[in-house]
Write a protein that holds these residues in place. Structure first.
Motif, PDB file in Angstrom:
ATOM      1  N   ILE A  29     -13.602   4.545   2.803  1.00  0.00           N
ATOM      2  CA  ILE A  29     -13.425   4.229   1.383  1.00  0.00           C
ATOM      3  C   ILE A  29     -14.569   4.810   0.545  1.00  0.00           C
ATOM      4  O   ILE A  29     -14.377   5.174  -0.612  1.00  0.00           O
ATOM      5  CB  ILE A  29     -13.313   2.692   1.183  1.00  0.00           C
ATOM      6  N   THR A  30     -15.742   4.945   1.134  1.00  0.00           N
ATOM      7  CA  THR A  30     -16.892   5.452   0.372  1.00  0.00           C
ATOM      8  C   THR A  30     -16.608   6.831  -0.220  1.00  0.00           C
ATOM      9  O   THR A  30     -17.058   7.130  -1.321  1.00  0.00           O
ATOM     10  CB  THR A  30     -18.159   5.512   1.245  1.00  0.00           C
ATOM     11  N   LEU A  64      -0.638  -0.537  13.337  1.00  0.00           N
ATOM     12  CA  LEU A  64      -0.237  -0.198  11.973  1.00  0.00           C
ATOM     13  C   LEU A  64       0.683   1.018  11.963  1.00  0.00           C
ATOM     14  O   LEU A  64       1.689   1.032  11.253  1.00  0.00           O
ATOM     15  CB  LEU A  64      -1.465   0.075  11.106  1.00  0.00           C
ATOM     16  N   ASN A  65       0.357   2.048  12.754  1.00  0.00           N
ATOM     17  CA  ASN A  65       1.201   3.246  12.790  1.00  0.00           C
ATOM     18  C   ASN A  65       2.617   2.922  13.233  1.00  0.00           C
ATOM     19  O   ASN A  65       3.583   3.522  12.743  1.00  0.00           O
ATOM     20  CB  ASN A  65       0.569   4.313  13.685  1.00  0.00           C
ATOM     21  N   GLN A  66       2.789   1.965  14.136  1.00  0.00           N
ATOM     22  CA  GLN A  66       4.130   1.545  14.549  1.00  0.00           C
ATOM     23  C   GLN A  66       4.858   0.866  13.392  1.00  0.00           C
ATOM     24  O   GLN A  66       6.048   1.103  13.172  1.00  0.00           O
ATOM     25  CB  GLN A  66       4.057   0.593  15.746  1.00  0.00           C
ATOM     26  N   ILE A  67       4.144   0.050  12.639  1.00  0.00           N
ATOM     27  CA  ILE A  67       4.747  -0.655  11.508  1.00  0.00           C
ATOM     28  C   ILE A  67       5.180   0.328  10.424  1.00  0.00           C
ATOM     29  O   ILE A  67       6.308   0.274   9.939  1.00  0.00           O
ATOM     30  CB  ILE A  67       3.757  -1.695  10.927  1.00  0.00           C
ATOM     31  N   SER A  78      -2.892   7.359   2.774  1.00  0.00           N
ATOM     32  CA  SER A  78      -3.977   8.246   3.219  1.00  0.00           C
ATOM     33  C   SER A  78      -4.630   7.639   4.457  1.00  0.00           C
ATOM     34  O   SER A  78      -4.396   6.474   4.804  1.00  0.00           O
ATOM     35  CB  SER A  78      -5.008   8.395   2.103  1.00  0.00           C
ATOM     36  N   GLY A  79      -5.498   8.395   5.090  1.00  0.00           N
ATOM     37  CA  GLY A  79      -6.250   7.899   6.243  1.00  0.00           C
ATOM     38  C   GLY A  79      -7.072   6.661   5.902  1.00  0.00           C
ATOM     39  O   GLY A  79      -7.023   5.663   6.627  1.00  0.00           O
ATOM     40  N   PRO A  80      -7.843   6.685   4.789  1.00  0.00           N
ATOM     41  CA  PRO A  80      -8.589   5.483   4.414  1.00  0.00           C
ATOM     42  C   PRO A  80      -7.692   4.277   4.132  1.00  0.00           C
ATOM     43  O   PRO A  80      -8.045   3.152   4.476  1.00  0.00           O
ATOM     44  CB  PRO A  80      -9.334   5.917   3.144  1.00  0.00           C
ATOM     45  N   ASP A 103      -5.039  -1.845  -6.004  1.00  0.00           N
ATOM     46  CA  ASP A 103      -4.012  -1.537  -6.999  1.00  0.00           C
ATOM     47  C   ASP A 103      -3.031  -0.484  -6.481  1.00  0.00           C
ATOM     48  O   ASP A 103      -2.143  -0.055  -7.221  1.00  0.00           O
ATOM     49  CB  ASP A 103      -4.659  -1.051  -8.302  1.00  0.00           C
ATOM     50  N   ASP A 104      -3.175  -0.083  -5.239  1.00  0.00           N
ATOM     51  CA  ASP A 104      -2.328   0.943  -4.630  1.00  0.00           C
ATOM     52  C   ASP A 104      -1.001   0.312  -4.177  1.00  0.00           C
ATOM     53  O   ASP A 104      -0.983  -0.548  -3.300  1.00  0.00           O
ATOM     54  CB  ASP A 104      -3.068   1.551  -3.436  1.00  0.00           C
ATOM     55  N   TYR A 105       0.098   0.743  -4.783  1.00  0.00           N
ATOM     56  CA  TYR A 105       1.410   0.159  -4.468  1.00  0.00           C
ATOM     57  C   TYR A 105       1.846   0.413  -3.028  1.00  0.00           C
ATOM     58  O   TYR A 105       2.529  -0.408  -2.436  1.00  0.00           O
ATOM     59  CB  TYR A 105       2.477   0.685  -5.429  1.00  0.00           C
ATOM     60  N   SER A 106       1.460   1.535  -2.452  1.00  0.00           N
ATOM     61  CA  SER A 106       1.830   1.808  -1.058  1.00  0.00           C
ATOM     62  C   SER A 106       1.118   0.844  -0.111  1.00  0.00           C
ATOM     63  O   SER A 106       1.710   0.350   0.844  1.00  0.00           O
ATOM     64  CB  SER A 106       1.505   3.258  -0.686  1.00  0.00           C
ATOM     65  N   ILE A 107      -0.142   0.579  -0.377  1.00  0.00           N
ATOM     66  CA  ILE A 107      -0.874  -0.409   0.420  1.00  0.00           C
ATOM     67  C   ILE A 107      -0.223  -1.776   0.263  1.00  0.00           C
ATOM     68  O   ILE A 107       0.029  -2.489   1.242  1.00  0.00           O
ATOM     69  CB  ILE A 107      -2.366  -0.461   0.015  1.00  0.00           C
ATOM     70  N   GLN A 108       0.080  -2.151  -0.968  1.00  0.00           N
ATOM     71  CA  GLN A 108       0.711  -3.446  -1.220  1.00  0.00           C
ATOM     72  C   GLN A 108       2.060  -3.556  -0.525  1.00  0.00           C
ATOM     73  O   GLN A 108       2.408  -4.621   0.004  1.00  0.00           O
ATOM     74  CB  GLN A 108       0.878  -3.667  -2.723  1.00  0.00           C
TER      75      GLN A 108
END
Length: 166
Positions: A29-30, A64-67, A78-80, A103-108
């Motif tokens: 994230i940095t 996570l990659n399976q999900i 993204s990777g981060p 605030d990232d909709y894909s993460i959410q």
């Protein structure tokens, strides 16, 4: 039970207030925090022991990659982003009360699928769960997430990511 906050770059960029010392993020994230003011907030949080940079065990990245291979979100994360969600999975597995700030909709979207609480800083968040598919603009052929090219093998048209509401 104390809540642990997992912070995306958008938490720093959009002004999330770190009120406890239970704030974590991943090393990747940095690199996403580029503007001067956000970098100052980030560095100050580390110096004041209000932020811990935590790496993630590889088994949680595999989980996570399976999900995300089922939801199509691998096309948009993204990777981060993936490491951040994997950190949430790891802390959830340790029976910690967690909340991801992004605030990232894909993460959410992924967090909603796996049942991990989240909150935006300047957005209300997503309203529903979506899947994503690669689709040809021309002949409409659908491709798997791991199809390595940006054009259709049949007609040569560009591929685009199509959102599918569940």
């Amino acid at each position: 039970m104390e809540t642990y906050y997992i912070l995306d770059a958008s938490a720093f960029i959009n002004g999330f207030q770190l009120e406890t010392k239970n704030n974590l993020t991943v090393p990747e994230i940095t690199a996403e925090i580029k503007d001067f003011e956000s970098r100052l907030k980030f560095d100050a949080a580390i110096e004041d022991d209000r932020l811990v940079i935590q790496d993630v065990e590889s088994k949680y990245i595999k989980e996570l990659n399976q999900i995300i291979s089922k939801s199509g979100d691998s096309l948009r994360l993204s990777g981060p982003d993936k490491k951040l969600i994997a950190l949430a999975l790891m802390l959830k597995d340790e029976n910690k009360s967690i909340k991801v700030i992004s605030d990232d909709y894909s993460i959410q979207n992924v967090l909603k699928i796996i049942g991990i609480p989240y909150s935006g800083v300047i957005t209300d968040g997503i309203k529903g769960v979506y899947n994503w598919k690669k689709v040809c603009e021309g002949c409409k052929k659908e491709y798997p997430d791991d199809y390595p090219f940006d054009d259709c093998e049949i007609c040569g048209s560009n591929l685009f990511k199509k959102r599918i509401k569940l």
